[in-house]
Design an enzyme around this catalytic site. Structure first.
Site, PDB file in Angstrom:
ATOM      1  N   SER A 117       1.030  -1.355   0.042  1.00  0.00           N
ATOM      2  CA  SER A 117      -0.290   0.254  -0.100  1.00  0.00           C
ATOM      3  C   SER A 117       1.111   0.890  -0.320  1.00  0.00           C
ATOM      4  O   SER A 117       2.420   1.400   0.764  1.00  0.00           O
ATOM      5  CB  SER A 117      -0.781   0.102   1.322  1.00  0.00           C
ATOM      6  N   TYR A 136      -1.518  -0.594  10.294  1.00  0.00           N
ATOM      7  CA  TYR A 136      -1.972  -0.986   8.611  1.00  0.00           C
ATOM      8  C   TYR A 136      -0.666  -0.079   7.593  1.00  0.00           C
ATOM      9  O   TYR A 136       0.401  -1.278   7.030  1.00  0.00           O
ATOM     10  CB  TYR A 136      -2.990  -0.145   8.635  1.00  0.00           C
TER      11      TYR A 136
HETATM   12  N1  LIG Z   1      -8.420  -0.443  -2.313  1.00  0.00           N
HETATM   13  C1  LIG Z   1      -7.724   0.347  -1.543  1.00  0.00           C
HETATM   14  O1  LIG Z   1      -8.050   1.415  -2.023  1.00  0.00           O
HETATM   15  C2  LIG Z   1      -6.229  -0.316  -1.281  1.00  0.00           C
HETATM   16  C3  LIG Z   1      -4.876   0.857  -1.342  1.00  0.00           C
HETATM   17  C4  LIG Z   1      -3.878  -0.542  -0.828  1.00  0.00           C
HETATM   18  C5  LIG Z   1      -3.688  -1.469   0.127  1.00  0.00           C
HETATM   19  N2  LIG Z   1      -4.506  -2.284  -0.417  1.00  0.00           N
HETATM   20  C6  LIG Z   1      -4.908  -3.242  -0.319  1.00  0.00           C
HETATM   21  O2  LIG Z   1      -5.569  -4.350  -1.419  1.00  0.00           O
HETATM   22  C7  LIG Z   1      -5.693  -5.746  -0.190  1.00  0.00           C
HETATM   23  C8  LIG Z   1      -7.343  -5.568  -1.031  1.00  0.00           C
HETATM   24  O3  LIG Z   1      -7.618  -4.834  -0.417  1.00  0.00           O
HETATM   25  P1  LIG Z   1      -9.429  -4.509  -0.579  1.00  0.00           P
HETATM   26  O4  LIG Z   1      -9.124  -2.615  -0.401  1.00  0.00           O
HETATM   27  O5  LIG Z   1     -10.013  -4.878  -1.683  1.00  0.00           O
HETATM   28  O6  LIG Z   1      -9.979  -5.020   0.063  1.00  0.00           O
HETATM   29  P2  LIG Z   1     -11.777  -5.410   0.016  1.00  0.00           P
HETATM   30  O7  LIG Z   1     -12.875  -5.167  -0.573  1.00  0.00           O
HETATM   31  O8  LIG Z   1     -12.273  -5.867   2.138  1.00  0.00           O
HETATM   32  O9  LIG Z   1     -11.256  -6.942   0.788  1.00  0.00           O
HETATM   33  C9  LIG Z   1     -10.645  -7.947   0.867  1.00  0.00           C
HETATM   34  C10 LIG Z   1     -10.811  -9.185   0.657  1.00  0.00           C
HETATM   35  O10 LIG Z   1      -9.908  -9.650   1.131  1.00  0.00           O
HETATM   36  C11 LIG Z   1     -10.578 -11.104   1.881  1.00  0.00           C
HETATM   37  N3  LIG Z   1      -9.993 -11.625   3.097  1.00  0.00           N
HETATM   38  C12 LIG Z   1      -9.964 -10.717   4.604  1.00  0.00           C
HETATM   39  N4  LIG Z   1      -9.340 -11.645   5.367  1.00  0.00           N
HETATM   40  C13 LIG Z   1      -9.314 -12.286   4.999  1.00  0.00           C
HETATM   41  C14 LIG Z   1      -8.857 -13.823   5.782  1.00  0.00           C
HETATM   42  N5  LIG Z   1      -8.517 -13.698   7.137  1.00  0.00           N
HETATM   43  N6  LIG Z   1      -8.719 -15.142   5.096  1.00  0.00           N
HETATM   44  C15 LIG Z   1      -8.633 -15.291   3.951  1.00  0.00           C
HETATM   45  N7  LIG Z   1      -9.475 -13.508   3.167  1.00  0.00           N
HETATM   46  C16 LIG Z   1      -9.507 -12.763   3.425  1.00  0.00           C
HETATM   47  C17 LIG Z   1     -12.035 -10.460   1.729  1.00  0.00           C
HETATM   48  O11 LIG Z   1     -13.076 -11.499   2.145  1.00  0.00           O
HETATM   49  P3  LIG Z   1     -13.583 -12.295   3.123  1.00  0.00           P
HETATM   50  O12 LIG Z   1     -14.421 -10.839   4.208  1.00  0.00           O
HETATM   51  O13 LIG Z   1     -14.668 -13.141   2.716  1.00  0.00           O
HETATM   52  O14 LIG Z   1     -12.513 -12.984   4.250  1.00  0.00           O
HETATM   53  C18 LIG Z   1     -12.421  -9.925   0.743  1.00  0.00           C
HETATM   54  O15 LIG Z   1     -12.143 -10.793  -0.576  1.00  0.00           O
HETATM   55  C19 LIG Z   1      -5.252  -5.173   0.580  1.00  0.00           C
HETATM   56  O16 LIG Z   1      -4.252  -6.358   1.037  1.00  0.00           O
HETATM   57  C20 LIG Z   1      -5.309  -4.157   1.163  1.00  0.00           C
HETATM   58  O17 LIG Z   1      -4.178  -3.669   2.042  1.00  0.00           O
HETATM   59  C21 LIG Z   1      -6.150  -1.501  -0.822  1.00  0.00           C
END
Ligand SMILES: NC(=O)c1ccc[n+]([C@@H]2O[C@H](COP(=O)([O-])OP(=O)(O)OC[C@H]3O[C@@H](n4cnc5c(N)ncnc54)[C@H](OP(=O)(O)O)[C@@H]3O)[C@@H](O)[C@H]2O)c1
Length: 265
Positions: free
Chosen positions: A152, A166
């Site tokens: 991130s 985080y």
């Molecule tokens: N969106 C942004 O702006 C952003 C920016 C920088 C970095 N990121 C990074 O990108 C990645 C994805 O984030 P996102 O924003 O797409 O988040 P999100 O919409 O909350 O998706 C998270 C995914 O991970 C799964 N997950 C969570 N805990 C888990 C566990 N214990 N075991 C297996 N699966 C698990 C969730 O499904 P379940 O809840 O069903 O398990 C979901 O499919 C993360 O690493 C985040 O830190 C995101």
């Protein structure tokens, strides 16, 4: 050498953790649309199974749901065993599943550290370790296997929100990427990280009440990221085009990290 076909990933097998929504779904979509068979994981089985079906129908390419909790060693072992039963090898592993935690400094809890560090950092290491044999099956000097860790920009810049664990976890992801890349490059497995900026998702949406207008206004590119942006970078890293890129952390943030000081002055 096929210099007119540098981004071809057709016929490969990928695993995308957290593929049920958000960034994981975006990368999965890009892989499927480009002829890759994708295994996706998440804890909530109904949503995951529904998503795998939706994406299979949409792209005419196999997307397979493997529900599991990747925050425990048992969960990771079950997941890896299941993939091993179905596939002899895996070409791409995208360690995307992650969790965030926001709490004021004064009351920031131990749970907020353990949950975030366990999933974002420890699980990334152990899942890659457990899947190394599968990755080795597909790894060669000419066509290495790939691991993409999702970091991130909060691990590069100091974030505005009180997300202490985080941002520390994401800085750890970026360095773990370099350390693991040094080990695995010898085995023809290339490890890189993507550091996303703002992408619409459950995680970011919950922090801004699903209103991205302020974020868009402040972004140098005047928008949030899209599936094309993040999938394009993942495809670059997994294709022939990215085969000389090792241990990098590449931002996909519309320019926040690299132009922030310029835009402030
Ligand atoms: N969106 C942004 O702006 C952003 C920016 C920088 C970095 N990121 C990074 O990108 C990645 C994805 O984030 P996102 O924003 O797409 O988040 P999100 O919409 O909350 O998706 C998270 C995914 O991970 C799964 N997950 C969570 N805990 C888990 C566990 N214990 N075991 C297996 N699966 C698990 C969730 O499904 P379940 O809840 O069903 O398990 C979901 O499919 C993360 O690493 C985040 O830190 C995101």
């Amino acid at each position: 050498m096929e210099i007119n076909n540098l981004f071809n990933i057709k016929g490969k097998v990928a695993v995308v953790t957290g593929g049920s929504r958000g960034i994981g779904e975006m990368i999965t979509s890009g892989f499927l649309a480009n002829g890759v068979k994708v295994y996706i994981s998440a804890r909530k089985a109904p949503a995951l199974i529904e998503k795998a079906k939706e994406l299979t129908d949409k792209y005419g390419q196999e997307c397979i749901a493997v529900p599991c909790d990747l925050s425990s060693i048992e969960g990771m072992e079950e997941f890896t065993d299941l993939i091993s039963q179905k596939e002899e090898g895996v070409d791409f592993l995208v360690n995307n599943a992650g969790a965030a935690w926001g709490e004021p400094y004064e009351t920031f809890s131990e749970k907020g550290w353990d949950k975030v560090m366990d999933l974002n950092v420890k699980s990334m290491f152990f899942l890659t370790q457990k899947m190394t044999n599968l990755l080795l099956e597909r790894a060669s000097l000419e066509d290495p296997s790939r691991v993409i860790n999702i970091g991130s920009i909060d691990g590069l810049n100091v974030p505005a929100l009180e997300t202490f664990s985080y941002s520390a976890s994401k800085a750890a992801v970026h360095h773990l990427t370099r350390v693991m890349a040094a080990k695995l490059v010898k085995e023809n497995i290339l490890v890189n990280a993507i550091a996303p900026g703002p992408y619409p998702s459950a995680m970011l949406g919950s922090a801004v009440n699903h209103d991205y207008s302020e974020i868009e206004k402040r972004n140098p590119r005047k928008r949030v990221g899209s599936a094309e942006d993040i999938a394009g970078l993942a495809i670059f890293l997994c294709s022939r085009a990215g085969a000389y890129t090792v241990g990098e952390t590449i931002t996909s943030d519309g320019g926040i990290v690299k132009t922030a000081s310029h835009n402030l002055s």
